[in-house]
Design an enzyme around this catalytic site. Structure first.
Site, PDB file in Angstrom:
ATOM      1  CB  CYS A 137      -0.913  -0.015   1.224  1.00 10.78           C
ATOM      2  SG  CYS A 137      -1.890   1.485   1.391  1.00 10.78           S
TER       3      CYS A 137
ATOM      4  CB  CYS B 233      -0.533   2.403   4.149  1.00 12.93           C
ATOM      5  SG  CYS B 233      -2.023   1.763   3.418  1.00 12.93           S
ATOM      6  CG  ASP B 234       3.325   1.094   4.331  1.00 15.26           C
ATOM      7  OD1 ASP B 234       2.914   1.490   5.427  1.00 15.26           O
ATOM      8  OD2 ASP B 234       3.099  -0.049   3.901  1.00 15.26           O
TER       9      ASP B 234
END
Ligand code: NAP
Length: 328
Positions: A136, A139-140
């Protein structure tokens, strides 16, 4: 939630499909509950930008999800935060077991549990998940500002995520096993014109390597000749498709060889009153708008089914439970 209450409809999963089903079910006056194990919104929450939902030129996945939730709740849809552990089909009603030991009874059920990212199954992938391996970008990606990352895959998701990561990272290598992207033309054009993205064609990742600080390289191998090499990188983002989340699909429900559920045009499975929508359903296109449309169809069909059931029509389970296919 009341042991003896029989709902008209239980929706399992709170992505675009489940929430659209919730909107249509509430408008059809079905006594409905939606059960979601994490935050409502589904996979789309993880999308940086959504540009193909009709009527909305550009919106973040998180904002679009929030709009779905607000819309469904504006009709009073009850959303319960619980895991469903089992769906047991019945003649009179279906029963759903929840993680907190409670059970729900319902005349109809819509399964909208979507899919999960597919894994590459190479050495280092599991060990270094969260230490440089990610599924992701939204997200990261933040942890890879001004760093080098490798994106593995050639579909729409890989292309979108590579473009997102190119806004943060100093360099993005996109490793694809063929010489042509599967991603749509618009995304292909954007990838070509993004100077931070470098394509590595005809190549497979064979391992993800790390030191004390986390991922530091990926081992690559050509798919057309014997060439093997190590590419230094700070992160490996894997987007090679996804698998349907079919573990709740009851025994006997028809699935295809990939584990997607086969339904009719009403999204109904071979078990009366059990509907499957969104990315779990076998179909041509996996898009937010298609999941939303599935939700509408299944809820309208469920309303008709419940009405007939309450009017006293009998609906029988098939005599012969068909052989189970897919990964169940
Ligand atoms: P996908 O379309 O199935 O693409 C998967 C990609 O990963 C393909 O390029 C495939 O290569 C590659 N791949 C698969 N297994 C691999 C392996 N073991 N090693 C290396 N590469 C591998 O998956 P997706 O991109 O996640 O998209 C899933 C669905 O969602 C699609 O229908 C897509 O159109 C849709 N989607 C739409 C949007 C949008 O419209 N905005 C955004 C995201 C996703 P090959 O090409 O060689 O098979």
């Amino acid at each position: 939630m009341g042991e003896n209450k029989v709902y008209d409809l239980v929706i399992v999963g709170g992505g675009p499909g489940g929430l659209s089903a919730g909107i249509y079910a509430m408008r059809a006056a079905l006594v409905t509950v939606l059960v979601e194990q994490s935050i409502p919104g589904g996979q789309v929450v993880l999308s940086d930008e959504v540009e193909n939902y009709p009527g909305i030129i550009n919106i973040s996945g998180a904002e679009l999800s929030q709009k779905f939730v607000e819309h469904a709740q504006s009709y009073g849809l009850k959303i319960v935060n619980q895991e469903v552990t089992e769906v047991l089909p019945g003649l009179e009603y279906h029963t759903l077991k929840l993680g907190n030991e409670e059970t729900l009874k319902s005349y109809s059920v819509i399964l909208a549990t979507g899919g999960s990212p597919r894994t590459l199954d190479v050495s280092g992938e599991r060990e270094y998940y969260g230490k440089g391996v990610s599924y992701c970008g939204v997200c990261d990606g933040f942890f890879f500002r001004n760093k080098t990352v490798v994106v593995i895959g050639g579909g729409d998701t890989a292309a979108e995520e590579a473009l997102y990561l190119s806004k943060l990272a100093k360099k993005v290598y996109m490793v694809h096993r063929r010489e042509e992207l599967r991603a749509g033309m618009i995304l292909q054009e954007r990838i070509k014109s993004e100077c931070k993205i470098e394509m590595i064609w005809n190549t497979q990742c064979t391992s993800i390597n790390a030191g004390d600080e986390g991922v530091n390289s990926v081992s690559l191998q050509s798919t057309v000749d014997d060439k093997k090499w190590n590419l230094p990188t700070d992160g490996a983002f894997i987007f090679i498709g996804f698998n349907p989340n079919n573990k709740l699909v009851p025994r006997g429900v028809k699935m295809n060889a990939e584990g997607y559920v086969i339904t009719d045009e009403k999204c109904e499975t071979n078990i009366p009153g059990l509907y499957v929508i969104g990315d779990l359903r076998a179909k041509y296109a996996r898009q937010i708008v298609v999941s939303a449309s599935d939700g509408c169809i299944a809820a309208l069909a469920a309303a008709h089914y419940v009405e007939n059931k309450k009017a006293g029509e009998t609906c029988e389970l098939p005599e012969q439970i068909p052989a189970v296919t897919g990964n169940k």
